[in-house]
Design a protein around this motif. Sequence first.
Motif, mmCIF file in Angstrom:
data_model
loop_
_atom_site.group_PDB
_atom_site.id
_atom_site.type_symbol
_atom_site.label_atom_id
_atom_site.label_comp_id
_atom_site.label_asym_id
_atom_site.label_seq_id
_atom_site.Cartn_x
_atom_site.Cartn_y
_atom_site.Cartn_z
ATOM 1 N N UNK A 73 1.274 1.057 0.688
ATOM 2 C CA UNK A 73 1.895 1.535 -0.728
ATOM 3 C C UNK A 73 2.229 3.021 -0.315
ATOM 4 N N UNK A 74 3.776 2.975 0.059
ATOM 5 C CA UNK A 74 4.294 4.155 0.170
ATOM 6 C C UNK A 74 4.308 5.119 -1.216
ATOM 7 N N UNK A 75 4.233 4.726 -2.357
ATOM 8 C CA UNK A 75 4.470 5.621 -3.540
ATOM 9 C C UNK A 75 3.067 6.174 -3.731
ATOM 10 N N UNK A 76 1.924 5.921 -3.273
ATOM 11 C CA UNK A 76 0.659 6.499 -3.221
ATOM 12 C C UNK A 76 0.655 7.416 -2.331
ATOM 13 N N UNK A 77 1.364 7.667 -1.046
ATOM 14 C CA UNK A 77 0.982 8.495 -0.090
ATOM 15 C C UNK A 77 1.078 10.052 -0.512
ATOM 16 N N UNK A 78 2.328 10.216 -1.201
ATOM 17 C CA UNK A 78 2.784 11.531 -1.389
ATOM 18 C C UNK A 78 1.650 12.308 -2.487
ATOM 19 N N UNK A 79 1.839 11.672 -3.536
ATOM 20 C CA UNK A 79 0.939 12.223 -4.771
ATOM 21 C C UNK A 79 -0.618 12.002 -4.735
ATOM 22 N N UNK A 80 -1.087 11.125 -4.021
ATOM 23 C CA UNK A 80 -2.306 10.734 -3.975
ATOM 24 C C UNK A 80 -3.072 11.013 -2.628
ATOM 25 N N UNK A 81 -2.621 10.071 -1.586
ATOM 26 C CA UNK A 81 -3.435 10.373 -0.417
ATOM 27 C C UNK A 81 -3.295 11.403 0.311
ATOM 28 N N UNK A 82 -2.244 11.974 0.609
ATOM 29 C CA UNK A 82 -2.031 12.982 1.544
ATOM 30 C C UNK A 82 -2.654 14.166 0.719
ATOM 31 N N UNK A 83 -2.453 14.527 -0.397
ATOM 32 C CA UNK A 83 -2.907 15.333 -1.119
ATOM 33 C C UNK A 83 -4.338 15.641 -1.160
ATOM 34 N N UNK A 84 -5.181 14.425 -1.292
ATOM 35 C CA UNK A 84 -6.509 14.236 -1.227
ATOM 36 C C UNK A 84 -7.119 14.560 0.123
ATOM 37 N N UNK A 85 -6.637 14.268 1.062
ATOM 38 C CA UNK A 85 -6.889 14.426 2.713
ATOM 39 C C UNK A 85 -6.577 16.125 2.881
ATOM 40 N N UNK A 86 -5.634 16.719 2.408
ATOM 41 C CA UNK A 86 -5.427 17.970 2.623
ATOM 42 C C UNK A 86 -6.597 18.844 1.820
ATOM 43 N N UNK A 87 -6.775 18.688 0.645
ATOM 44 C CA UNK A 87 -7.711 19.327 -0.233
ATOM 45 C C UNK A 87 -9.317 19.029 0.501
ATOM 46 N N UNK A 88 -9.199 17.895 1.220
ATOM 47 C CA UNK A 88 -10.798 17.621 1.702
ATOM 48 C C UNK A 88 -10.655 18.407 3.221
ATOM 49 N N UNK A 89 -9.608 19.037 3.645
ATOM 50 C CA UNK A 89 -9.809 19.654 4.860
ATOM 51 C C UNK A 89 -9.659 18.625 6.147
ATOM 52 N N UNK A 90 -8.798 17.645 5.681
ATOM 53 C CA UNK A 90 -8.736 16.303 6.895
ATOM 54 C C UNK A 90 -7.304 16.639 7.432
ATOM 55 N N UNK A 91 -7.037 16.203 8.754
ATOM 56 C CA UNK A 91 -5.834 16.563 9.261
ATOM 57 C C UNK A 91 -4.572 15.727 8.780
ATOM 58 N N UNK A 92 -3.685 16.428 8.415
ATOM 59 C CA UNK A 92 -2.500 15.521 8.053
ATOM 60 C C UNK A 92 -1.254 16.053 8.654
ATOM 61 N N UNK A 93 -0.372 14.930 9.246
ATOM 62 C CA UNK A 93 0.601 14.955 9.856
ATOM 63 C C UNK A 93 0.895 14.250 11.263
ATOM 64 N N UNK A 94 -0.229 13.920 11.766
ATOM 65 C CA UNK A 94 -0.411 12.899 12.811
ATOM 66 C C UNK A 94 0.122 11.801 12.497
ATOM 67 N N UNK A 95 0.741 10.885 13.757
ATOM 68 C CA UNK A 95 1.368 9.483 13.416
ATOM 69 C C UNK A 95 0.115 8.559 13.457
ATOM 70 N N UNK A 96 -1.147 8.721 12.665
ATOM 71 C CA UNK A 96 -2.132 7.599 12.420
ATOM 72 C C UNK A 96 -2.562 7.685 11.067
ATOM 73 N N UNK A 97 -3.368 6.946 10.460
ATOM 74 C CA UNK A 97 -3.819 7.021 9.211
ATOM 75 C C UNK A 97 -4.287 8.346 8.899
ATOM 76 N N UNK A 98 -4.090 8.547 7.425
ATOM 77 C CA UNK A 98 -3.593 7.822 6.330
ATOM 78 C C UNK A 98 -2.065 7.534 6.340
ATOM 79 N N UNK A 99 -1.294 7.887 7.335
ATOM 80 C CA UNK A 99 0.140 7.390 7.345
ATOM 81 C C UNK A 99 0.426 6.924 8.705
ATOM 82 N N UNK A 100 -0.018 5.574 9.000
ATOM 83 C CA UNK A 100 0.319 5.147 10.299
ATOM 84 C C UNK A 100 1.823 4.936 10.414
ATOM 85 N N UNK A 101 2.314 4.607 11.439
ATOM 86 C CA UNK A 101 3.585 4.489 11.986
ATOM 87 C C UNK A 101 4.119 2.967 11.770
#
Length: 455
Positions: A342-370
């Motif tokens: 669900x690409x539409x959820x990634x920007x507004x929901x998934x990645x923002x949640x991961x960032x707020x919780x101190x999880x790594x964002x930007x790697x080519x793995x989940x929550x945004x696998x390639x």
Amino acid sequence: MSTDRFRSTTALVLATGLALGLTAACSSGADQQAGGPVTITIDGQPPQTQPFDRKIFDADVAAFEKAHPDIKIQAHEGFMDPKTFSAKLAGGQLEDVYYVYFTDPANLIARHQAADITDYVKDVPHVNDIQPALLDVFKDAAGHVYGLPTANYSMGLLYNRALFSKAGLDPDKPPTTWDEVRADAKKIADLGNNTVGFADYSKNNQGGWHFTAWMYAHGGDIAKKDGNTWKADFDNDKGKAVLQTLHDMRWTDNSMGSQQLLQIEDVQRMMGAGQLGMYLAAADNIPTLVNQFKGNYADYGLGAMPGGKGTLIGGEGYMINPKATPAQIKAGLTWIQWKYLNPERVDSEVLNTYKQQGQPVGLPVSPVPDLWTGAVRDQQEQAKEKFATVPVANYKPYLDGVQSLKGSLEPPSAQQVYAILDTVMSTVLTQQDANFDSLLSDASQKVNSVLATVK
């Protein structure tokens, strides 16, 4: 053999009991007969021992049900266990939507243990934006679709950017050929202070796993299908080229260090301590280096598998119980797409949640696998950059290079094959006068014995 991240997050024991499975199956049918919401059972719920992942998963289930009031989800901990799968299916305990590794679908399809979703998947948003090679994992020879990929990995070259700089190498330009790997490894080893230029595994089936990755990178294979049977396919020039490169780095260049018979934890420890220049790995190794071995995200880069010919791929996805009703199939695919594709959820929901919780964002793995191609892939990469907590530019060589590589899955009876190939790797790395012809011939005969039992 999964990569480090896939191993740690998916090697769980199924926790669904007989009573729970029967209750779920009965309630699902009763709801539909009464004209009520469709109820589906799913696996993949993280255990309580993974609090962040469990919290995210449960919150997603609640959000999905709110957005889809006609679908009810009963989530079960754990994942598909091949040892109990057939019994669960026969006994009515198998979830309607169940998790698989990429090595599972072919056998499940051949045994008619997954629903044919070809006519249903046409209505799944963005299905045509998934990388064709990944979708092919879930197809039969006629092109019928039996599942969807939700995460993946491709082996690449993980390297220490700090050591590259110290050795006078460009950390933004990792080696793309095996000759360059060898030359760069030598320069890094020449730094001294017990610095190792390149390391590899050679025991506990991990040596065979990486020999397989080497073969794919050289455009070769481990096994090929000959009619209805499988045959070993590494006792050839490509196999000898792999061993020659390893031998030369180990014995001629002295760039692999004197300590051998390594496994993944040994190599990760070396990299985390800043004593290793390069090793073959996927992106999921990077958080492990930081969290378990005191590494720094800024120090690591990832390049595509050298050679430009191929790489070992793996991953995960979901398939549908062949006993599921049409309504359950539609509901299951709605959940899979909403949660995982669900690409539409990634920007507004998934990645923002991961960032707020101190999880790594930007790697080519989940929550945004390639997983994606084209415009969707571009959008996903932009979203990662927007919320990045790690240096995404460090992985650009990998993302740019992996698209052109042929991806190959693990061979049949992989663990048995890897155990045999361990000897090939360990002998070359511990015996300077190792006989390549003898090693490959002996291993080929033993692997053929294993493959003879593959149905």
